[in-house]
Design an enzyme around this catalytic site. Structure first.
Site, PDB file in Angstrom:
ATOM      1  N   ASP A 100      37.377  41.044  36.774  1.00 53.44           N
ATOM      2  CA  ASP A 100      37.421  40.525  36.450  1.00 53.44           C
ATOM      3  C   ASP A 100      35.950  39.942  35.948  1.00 53.44           C
ATOM      4  O   ASP A 100      36.322  40.323  33.919  1.00 53.44           O
ATOM      5  CB  ASP A 100      37.184  39.664  37.487  1.00 53.44           C
ATOM      6  CG  ASP A 100      37.734  37.982  36.703  1.00 53.44           C
ATOM      7  OD1 ASP A 100      37.993  37.081  35.693  1.00 53.44           O
ATOM      8  OD2 ASP A 100      37.648  37.199  38.312  1.00 53.44           O
ATOM      9  N   VAL A 150      45.185  35.705  41.537  1.00 56.85           N
ATOM     10  CA  VAL A 150      46.068  36.189  42.431  1.00 56.85           C
ATOM     11  C   VAL A 150      45.568  36.879  44.136  1.00 56.85           C
ATOM     12  O   VAL A 150      44.665  37.278  44.549  1.00 56.85           O
ATOM     13  CB  VAL A 150      46.775  38.095  41.826  1.00 56.85           C
ATOM     14  CG1 VAL A 150      47.027  37.189  40.375  1.00 56.85           C
ATOM     15  CG2 VAL A 150      45.757  38.964  41.556  1.00 56.85           C
ATOM     16  N   ARG A 162      45.854  38.937  52.154  1.00 57.61           N
ATOM     17  CA  ARG A 162      46.081  40.629  52.569  1.00 57.61           C
ATOM     18  C   ARG A 162      46.644  41.769  52.424  1.00 57.61           C
ATOM     19  O   ARG A 162      47.473  42.669  51.649  1.00 57.61           O
ATOM     20  CB  ARG A 162      44.309  41.300  52.672  1.00 57.61           C
ATOM     21  CG  ARG A 162      42.707  40.609  52.407  1.00 57.61           C
ATOM     22  CD  ARG A 162      41.730  41.315  52.975  1.00 57.61           C
ATOM     23  NE  ARG A 162      40.509  40.978  52.626  1.00 57.61           N
ATOM     24  CZ  ARG A 162      39.973  40.809  51.856  1.00 57.61           C
ATOM     25  NH1 ARG A 162      40.200  41.061  50.738  1.00 57.61           N
ATOM     26  NH2 ARG A 162      38.638  40.058  52.055  1.00 57.61           N
TER      27      ARG A 162
HETATM   28  P1  XMP Z   1      34.033  40.641  39.068  1.00 55.79           P
HETATM   29  O1  XMP Z   1      34.076  39.078  38.624  1.00 55.79           O
HETATM   30  O2  XMP Z   1      32.426  40.984  39.712  1.00 55.79           O
HETATM   31  O3  XMP Z   1      35.374  40.976  39.883  1.00 55.79           O
HETATM   32  O4  XMP Z   1      34.874  41.640  38.003  1.00 55.79           O
HETATM   33  C1  XMP Z   1      35.287  41.567  40.650  1.00 55.79           C
HETATM   34  C2  XMP Z   1      35.368  40.580  41.684  1.00 55.79           C
HETATM   35  O5  XMP Z   1      36.116  40.004  42.308  1.00 55.79           O
HETATM   36  C3  XMP Z   1      36.834  39.364  42.953  1.00 55.79           C
HETATM   37  N1  XMP Z   1      37.916  38.869  42.544  1.00 55.79           N
HETATM   38  C4  XMP Z   1      39.223  38.244  43.040  1.00 55.79           C
HETATM   39  N2  XMP Z   1      39.905  38.563  44.266  1.00 55.79           N
HETATM   40  N3  XMP Z   1      42.276  37.255  43.012  1.00 55.79           N
HETATM   41  C5  XMP Z   1      41.112  38.911  44.536  1.00 55.79           C
HETATM   42  O6  XMP Z   1      41.615  38.202  45.897  1.00 55.79           O
HETATM   43  C6  XMP Z   1      41.656  37.515  42.245  1.00 55.79           C
HETATM   44  O7  XMP Z   1      42.977  37.053  41.079  1.00 55.79           O
HETATM   45  C7  XMP Z   1      41.295  37.693  41.650  1.00 55.79           C
HETATM   46  N4  XMP Z   1      39.473  38.128  40.290  1.00 55.79           N
HETATM   47  C8  XMP Z   1      38.219  38.583  40.925  1.00 55.79           C
HETATM   48  C9  XMP Z   1      37.354  40.771  44.036  1.00 55.79           C
HETATM   49  O8  XMP Z   1      36.746  41.046  44.713  1.00 55.79           O
HETATM   50  C10 XMP Z   1      36.800  41.458  42.432  1.00 55.79           C
HETATM   51  O9  XMP Z   1      36.636  42.868  43.301  1.00 55.79           O
END
Ligand code: XMP
Length: 176
Positions: A100, A150, A162
């Site tokens: 993300d 999501v 989950r």
């Molecule tokens: P970053 O921002 O560090 O994100 O690249 C990685 C971690 O953020 C969580 N993440 C999500 N978890 N639905 C989720 O359940 C989402 O849409 C989402 N976007 C980010 C996730 O833990 C991931 O490893």
């Protein structure tokens, strides 16, 4: 109130893509398999399905890292100390649920190189089409998705949802 809504990726679609990714990974590494480092808790199901599609010699480890509060990144990553020092000198394939902002994967990658890993590559099931806060390039990506929150197949909202076998979009629904 936020609740799981429409299915974005069905379970058969996820399973067939995971098998395809495992085959690409096998093709890339040949007999020199890396240690898979699963980032918990989100990568739990992805890691286990990937492992089942790799040769039985493949090793894995898990670390528990996270930065999310609700549906947004807090900008602080916790749990880097759960990455084992025994990974020094090894080739590592980080396995995560979703890329993300890039914070998690860039910090884990940096930490592994600091610990003396020989090589670090990245495999994610999902990659969000958003501007990254930190520069990260994943070597294997299952699916590119839009900027929607999501859940399912390991992904959660405050610890819930989950265990869905498919991946669903979290929607705002009116309180009853
Ligand atoms: P970053 O921002 O560090 O994100 O690249 C990685 C971690 O953020 C969580 N993440 C999500 N978890 N639905 C989720 O359940 C989402 O849409 C989402 N976007 C980010 C996730 O833990 C991931 O490893």
């Amino acid at each position: 109130m936020l609740q799981p809504g429409r299915t974005l990726l069905s379970s058969p679609r996820i399973q067939s893509r995971v098998a395809e990714m495992a085959s690409e990974i096998r093709g890339h590494y040949g007999a020199e398999l890396p240690v898979l480092l699963g980032l918990m808790n989100g990568a739990l199901f992805f890691l286990s399905d990937l492992m089942r599609n790799l040769p039985p010699e493949a090793e894995f480890q898990c670390s528990v890292v996270g930065s999310y509060e609700g549906t947004a990144s807090s900008g602080r990553l916790q749990g880097l100390d759960t990455i084992g020092e025994n990974l020094r000198g090894r080739r590592i394939l980080i396995v995560d649920d979703i890329l993300d902002t890039g914070l998690t994967l860039s910090k884990v990658d940096e930490r592994l190189l600091e610990l003396g890993a020989e090589e670090v590559k990245i495999c994610v099931l999902l990659s969000k089409r958003v501007p990254r806060r930190m520069e990260v390039t994943a070597d294997w990506v299952g699916f590119e998705i839009e900027n929607e929150f999501v859940v399912g197949y390991g992904l959660d909202h405050n610890g819930r949802y989950r265990s869905f076998e498919d991946i669903r979009v979290l929607d705002e629904v009116a309180d009853k």
